[in-house]
Scaffold this motif. Structure first.
Motif, PDB file in Angstrom:
ATOM      1  N   GLY A 238      -2.225 -31.083  22.158  1.00 45.98           N
ATOM      2  CA  GLY A 238      -1.161 -30.685  22.484  1.00 45.98           C
ATOM      3  C   GLY A 238      -0.036 -32.982  22.061  1.00 45.98           C
ATOM      4  N   THR A 239      -1.546 -33.550  22.488  1.00 46.58           N
ATOM      5  CA  THR A 239      -0.785 -35.131  23.194  1.00 46.58           C
ATOM      6  C   THR A 239       0.042 -35.568  21.176  1.00 46.58           C
ATOM      7  OG1 THR A 239      -3.194 -35.804  22.083  1.00 46.58           O
ATOM      8  CG2 THR A 239      -2.654 -35.677  24.364  1.00 46.58           C
ATOM      9  N   THR A 240      -0.561 -35.382  20.098  1.00 42.68           N
ATOM     10  CA  THR A 240      -0.456 -35.950  18.911  1.00 42.68           C
ATOM     11  C   THR A 240       0.904 -34.284  18.094  1.00 42.68           C
ATOM     12  OG1 THR A 240      -3.103 -35.407  18.948  1.00 42.68           O
ATOM     13  CG2 THR A 240      -1.047 -36.687  16.544  1.00 42.68           C
ATOM     14  N   PRO A 241       1.968 -35.431  18.307  1.00 43.61           N
ATOM     15  CA  PRO A 241       3.173 -34.569  17.799  1.00 43.61           C
ATOM     16  C   PRO A 241       2.998 -34.332  16.135  1.00 43.61           C
ATOM     17  CG  PRO A 241       3.466 -36.640  18.133  1.00 43.61           C
ATOM     18  CD  PRO A 241       2.208 -37.272  18.248  1.00 43.61           C
ATOM     19  N   MET A 242       4.152 -33.517  15.871  1.00 41.01           N
ATOM     20  CA  MET A 242       3.701 -32.369  14.458  1.00 41.01           C
ATOM     21  C   MET A 242       4.041 -33.441  13.321  1.00 41.01           C
ATOM     22  SD  MET A 242       2.955 -29.572  15.553  1.00 41.01           S
ATOM     23  CE  MET A 242       3.525 -29.055  13.722  1.00 41.01           C
ATOM     24  N   SER A 243       4.657 -35.051  13.520  1.00 44.18           N
ATOM     25  CA  SER A 243       4.824 -35.557  12.512  1.00 44.18           C
ATOM     26  C   SER A 243       3.562 -36.610  12.416  1.00 44.18           C
ATOM     27  CB  SER A 243       6.403 -36.382  12.875  1.00 44.18           C
ATOM     28  OG  SER A 243       6.573 -37.005  13.805  1.00 44.18           O
ATOM     29  N   MET A 244       2.754 -36.593  13.283  1.00 44.41           N
ATOM     30  CA  MET A 244       2.054 -37.732  13.184  1.00 44.41           C
ATOM     31  C   MET A 244       0.634 -36.916  12.903  1.00 44.41           C
ATOM     32  SD  MET A 244       3.421 -39.598  16.344  1.00 44.41           S
ATOM     33  CE  MET A 244       2.147 -41.375  15.708  1.00 44.41           C
ATOM     34  N   ARG A 245       0.724 -35.708  12.362  1.00 47.87           N
ATOM     35  CA  ARG A 245      -1.276 -35.365  12.468  1.00 47.87           C
ATOM     36  C   ARG A 245      -1.144 -35.241  11.065  1.00 47.87           C
ATOM     37  NH1 ARG A 245      -0.458 -29.716  15.616  1.00 47.87           N
ATOM     38  NH2 ARG A 245       0.325 -30.561  17.811  1.00 47.87           N
ATOM     39  N   ARG A 246      -2.531 -34.884  10.925  1.00 50.82           N
ATOM     40  CA  ARG A 246      -3.393 -34.875   9.289  1.00 50.82           C
ATOM     41  C   ARG A 246      -4.136 -33.791   9.663  1.00 50.82           C
ATOM     42  NH1 ARG A 246      -5.527 -40.001   7.833  1.00 50.82           N
ATOM     43  NH2 ARG A 246      -7.655 -38.790   7.068  1.00 50.82           N
ATOM     44  N   ASP A 247      -3.635 -32.175   9.178  1.00 52.20           N
ATOM     45  CA  ASP A 247      -3.826 -31.398   9.331  1.00 52.20           C
ATOM     46  C   ASP A 247      -4.616 -30.537   8.531  1.00 52.20           C
ATOM     47  OD1 ASP A 247      -4.548 -28.449   9.860  1.00 52.20           O
ATOM     48  OD2 ASP A 247      -2.856 -28.286  11.906  1.00 52.20           O
ATOM     49  N   ALA A 248      -6.201 -30.209   8.324  1.00 48.15           N
ATOM     50  CA  ALA A 248      -6.583 -30.269   7.119  1.00 48.15           C
ATOM     51  C   ALA A 248      -6.577 -28.717   6.344  1.00 48.15           C
ATOM     52  CB  ALA A 248      -8.186 -30.380   7.320  1.00 48.15           C
ATOM     53  N   VAL A 249      -5.723 -27.897   7.820  1.00 45.21           N
ATOM     54  CA  VAL A 249      -6.154 -26.731   7.282  1.00 45.21           C
ATOM     55  C   VAL A 249      -4.648 -26.418   6.839  1.00 45.21           C
ATOM     56  CG1 VAL A 249      -5.103 -24.271   8.748  1.00 45.21           C
ATOM     57  CG2 VAL A 249      -7.564 -25.147   9.378  1.00 45.21           C
ATOM     58  N   VAL A 250      -3.715 -27.200   7.041  1.00 48.98           N
ATOM     59  CA  VAL A 250      -2.561 -26.898   6.828  1.00 48.98           C
ATOM     60  C   VAL A 250      -1.708 -27.544   5.315  1.00 48.98           C
ATOM     61  CG1 VAL A 250       0.432 -28.007   6.717  1.00 48.98           C
ATOM     62  CG2 VAL A 250      -0.861 -27.259   9.089  1.00 48.98           C
ATOM     63  N   LEU A 251      -2.988 -28.555   4.808  1.00 47.12           N
ATOM     64  CA  LEU A 251      -3.298 -28.869   3.843  1.00 47.12           C
ATOM     65  C   LEU A 251      -3.475 -27.764   2.608  1.00 47.12           C
ATOM     66  CD1 LEU A 251      -2.796 -31.549   1.452  1.00 47.12           C
ATOM     67  CD2 LEU A 251      -5.022 -32.004   2.619  1.00 47.12           C
ATOM     68  N   ALA A 252      -4.620 -27.537   3.232  1.00 49.51           N
ATOM     69  CA  ALA A 252      -5.488 -26.318   2.553  1.00 49.51           C
ATOM     70  C   ALA A 252      -4.141 -25.177   2.221  1.00 49.51           C
ATOM     71  CB  ALA A 252      -6.335 -26.339   3.507  1.00 49.51           C
ATOM     72  N   TRP A 278     -13.991 -19.005   3.859  1.00 47.05           N
ATOM     73  CA  TRP A 278     -13.079 -20.156   4.655  1.00 47.05           C
ATOM     74  C   TRP A 278     -13.988 -20.965   5.764  1.00 47.05           C
ATOM     75  CZ3 TRP A 278      -8.122 -22.958   4.683  1.00 47.05           C
ATOM     76  CH2 TRP A 278      -7.092 -22.408   3.857  1.00 47.05           C
ATOM     77  N   ASN A 279     -14.284 -22.236   5.529  1.00 50.87           N
ATOM     78  CA  ASN A 279     -15.242 -22.869   6.784  1.00 50.87           C
ATOM     79  C   ASN A 279     -13.945 -23.912   7.269  1.00 50.87           C
ATOM     80  OD1 ASN A 279     -17.125 -21.707   6.250  1.00 50.87           O
ATOM     81  ND2 ASN A 279     -18.423 -22.687   5.742  1.00 50.87           N
ATOM     82  N   VAL A 280     -13.641 -24.085   8.656  1.00 52.18           N
ATOM     83  CA  VAL A 280     -12.760 -24.885   9.910  1.00 52.18           C
ATOM     84  C   VAL A 280     -13.821 -25.787   9.875  1.00 52.18           C
ATOM     85  CG1 VAL A 280     -10.472 -25.544  10.705  1.00 52.18           C
ATOM     86  CG2 VAL A 280     -10.905 -23.385   8.964  1.00 52.18           C
ATOM     87  N   THR A 281     -13.417 -27.025  10.262  1.00 54.77           N
ATOM     88  CA  THR A 281     -14.226 -27.943  10.949  1.00 54.77           C
ATOM     89  C   THR A 281     -12.987 -28.965  12.210  1.00 54.77           C
ATOM     90  OG1 THR A 281     -15.856 -28.643   9.925  1.00 54.77           O
ATOM     91  CG2 THR A 281     -15.823 -29.915  11.615  1.00 54.77           C
ATOM     92  N   PRO A 282     -13.587 -28.914  13.462  1.00 53.56           N
ATOM     93  CA  PRO A 282     -14.623 -28.377  14.037  1.00 53.56           C
ATOM     94  C   PRO A 282     -14.045 -26.770  14.468  1.00 53.56           C
ATOM     95  CG  PRO A 282     -13.416 -29.468  15.180  1.00 53.56           C
ATOM     96  CD  PRO A 282     -12.487 -29.885  14.114  1.00 53.56           C
ATOM     97  N   ASN A 283     -13.255 -26.227  13.815  1.00 56.52           N
ATOM     98  CA  ASN A 283     -12.996 -24.487  13.954  1.00 56.52           C
ATOM     99  C   ASN A 283     -12.968 -24.428  16.000  1.00 56.52           C
ATOM    100  OD1 ASN A 283     -12.830 -21.960  13.417  1.00 56.52           O
ATOM    101  ND2 ASN A 283     -14.877 -21.823  13.719  1.00 56.52           N
ATOM    102  N   SER A 284     -11.740 -25.647  16.666  1.00 52.96           N
ATOM    103  CA  SER A 284     -11.768 -24.717  17.712  1.00 52.96           C
ATOM    104  C   SER A 284     -10.128 -24.641  18.595  1.00 52.96           C
ATOM    105  CB  SER A 284     -12.111 -26.517  18.469  1.00 52.96           C
ATOM    106  OG  SER A 284     -11.498 -26.071  19.757  1.00 52.96           O
ATOM    107  N   ILE A 285      -9.747 -23.978  18.618  1.00 55.13           N
ATOM    108  CA  ILE A 285      -8.486 -23.097  19.463  1.00 55.13           C
ATOM    109  C   ILE A 285      -6.938 -24.689  20.040  1.00 55.13           C
ATOM    110  CG2 ILE A 285      -8.493 -22.825  21.316  1.00 55.13           C
ATOM    111  CD1 ILE A 285      -6.758 -20.254  21.008  1.00 55.13           C
ATOM    112  N   ASN A 286      -7.809 -25.758  20.249  1.00 51.76           N
ATOM    113  CA  ASN A 286      -6.901 -26.255  20.599  1.00 51.76           C
ATOM    114  C   ASN A 286      -7.285 -28.236  19.751  1.00 51.76           C
ATOM    115  OD1 ASN A 286      -9.596 -27.387  21.849  1.00 51.76           O
ATOM    116  ND2 ASN A 286      -8.408 -26.861  24.606  1.00 51.76           N
ATOM    117  N   THR A 287      -8.081 -28.011  18.579  1.00 53.68           N
ATOM    118  CA  THR A 287      -8.537 -29.200  17.819  1.00 53.68           C
ATOM    119  C   THR A 287      -7.288 -29.103  16.409  1.00 53.68           C
ATOM    120  OG1 THR A 287     -10.235 -30.135  18.878  1.00 53.68           O
ATOM    121  CG2 THR A 287      -9.770 -31.019  17.785  1.00 53.68           C
ATOM    122  N   ILE A 288      -6.310 -30.431  16.452  1.00 52.39           N
ATOM    123  CA  ILE A 288      -6.549 -30.071  14.746  1.00 52.39           C
ATOM    124  C   ILE A 288      -7.814 -30.643  13.793  1.00 52.39           C
ATOM    125  CG2 ILE A 288      -4.989 -31.528  13.183  1.00 52.39           C
ATOM    126  CD1 ILE A 288      -3.324 -32.260  16.086  1.00 52.39           C
TER     127      ILE A 288
END
Ligand code: ZN
Length: 419
Positions: A238-252, A278-288
């Motif tokens: 919720g707090t991290t703007p889209m432009s400031m994320r490093r999202d592993a799922v998006v990269l993969a 597919w293994n996602v860490t931490p695999n949580s709905i509200n964490t990048i």
């Protein structure tokens, strides 16, 4: 000339009803309520099925032998003491398996022995049927243990300690099975074979779609497995703007999409790719996601295809933004196997004698015991179609006529090699 006469005699003595009844009979060992079969390696049901085969071999006057990994050999004597012509497969199944995977090749072998008797053919070479231990690998890993330990006996020491999915140790299950099986003579693994032929269901849709009843198998595809790890940085959704994320799922996802987009091109080069985990860490709905890992299973009939794919994998990574955050590990490789050319030619002639038409040639997408045998003696395989390409499934089936044609072709080829 004489060889082909005897081969045709043996082919003509294959009895469809006897063979199809044997398929039904073997399926009673471990028959499931849904019509499938559960007869996992060295289980009670599989040991009973082994006893049934031994009884059948004795009725045919065959010598029964067992090697240290529990592989069973049933031999019809030849006029000479020379290496036998061997045919067979396995009788263990997946937990929700069908009636034909493996069982078909073993029972086809028995039918060939019966046909040789009925045709009163005395071969100069012995003819042996083998039932390899634990091909499926569903209870004890790895699969194809029996044929592996036959060709490389030192592997057995390592296999003894394998723990089954039910907690049973392979070595203990093997010892129990051996003591339950009476009257089989001990034999050493690795003995010389003149040739090894395996008849098997295709377990895929290619042969059925071709409209042919039989295929000569040219070899077994090579496989490489990769783990692709993409790094990100865990942060609040919720707090991290889209432009400031490093999202592993998006990269993969960006990387995988590039590879999948090439699948048409790869398929034209006989390369098959599967992203199965597919293994996602931490695999949580509200964490990048801080890490996303996916696997790739890549198959090709030859090294060139596997190498081409690997080069593509590297090249595509270099096209992705943040490529430095992607690491690729090759975690498994199994070399492509080409079957013996002369045996393929003989099998093509045998299929033509059985069906009246030339068979197609296909590469096996799945592993078989023949993979190990190919390093031991001239080896080849025949496929019969799988209806709908279905296998490892209670619904696994093949048209009875096609099953019989495969046995006839096997009878022709084995006689020609053994006469
Ligand atoms: Zn099989």
């Amino acid at each position: 000339m004489l060889a082909s006469l005897y081969s045709r005699m043996a082919l003509g003595c294959v009895e469809a009803n006897r063979f199809l009844a044997s398929v039904e009979r073997l399926a009673t060992f471990g028959l499931r309520a849904d019509g499938g079969v559960e007869r996992q390696a060295l289980s009670e049901q599989e040991i009973e099925a082994r006893k049934f085969l031994i009884g059948r071999a004795r009725a045919l006057g065959c010598k029964v032998e067992i090697d240290p990994c529990g592989n069973l050999f049933f031999t019809r004597a030849g006029a000479k003491l020379v290496p036998p012509v061997v045919m067979g497969s396995h009788i263990d199944t997946q937990p929700m398996g069908g009636r034909l995977d493996g069982a078909y090749g073993v029972l086809a072998g028995f039918e060939v022995l019966a046909a040789l008797d009925d045709a009163s053919i005395e071969t100069s070479r012995p003819v042996t049927v083998v039932a390899w231990t634990n091909e499926e690998g569903s209870r004890f890993k790895p699969g194809a243990m029996g044929s592996g330990a036959f060709v490389e006996p030192s592997l057995l020491e390592h296999y003894q300690h394998a723990v089954g999915v039910d907690g049973v140790i392979f070595g203990e299950a093997l010892a129990e099975a051996r003591s339950a099986i009476e009257g089989a003579l001990d034999c050493a693994p690795g003995f010389a074979m003149h040739a090894y032929l395996e008849a098997h269901i295709e377990q895929g849709p290619v042969l059925e779609q071709s409209g042919h009843s039989l295929a000569v198998v040219t070899g077994i595809q090579g496989v490489r497995w990769y783990e692709v790890r993409c790094q990100g940085c865990a942060a609040h959704a919720g707090t991290t703007p889209m432009s400031m994320r490093r999202d592993a799922v998006v990269l993969a996802n960006n990387y995988l999409k590039r590879i999948v987009d090439l699948s048409g091109e790869l398929s034209a080069q006989d390369i098959r790719i599967t992203c199965g985990r597919w293994n996602v860490t931490p695999n949580s709905i509200n964490t990048i996601a801080s890490e996303a890992l996916f696997t790739l299973d890549v198959r090709s009939p030859n090294y060139a295809g596997l190498d081409r794919f690997e080069a593509t994998l590297e090249a595509e990574r270099n096209m992705v933004e943040n490529q430095a955050l992607i690491t690729i590990d090759r975690i498994l490789e199994k070399a492509p196997t080409a079957f013996d050319e002369r045996l393929q030619t003989l099998l093509a002639r045998a299929c033509q004698a059985a069906t009246g038409t030339d068979p197609i040639r296909i590469m096996s997408g799945a592993f078989h015991d023949a993979l190990h045998l190919a390093g031991h003696c001239p080896t080849a395989m025949i496929f019969v179609p799988s209806i709908g390409g279905v296998s490892h499934n209670p619904a696994e089936a093949t048209q009875p006529d096609d099953l019989v044609l495969g046995v006839q072709a096997l009878a022709y080829a084995v006689t020609s090699l053994a006469i």
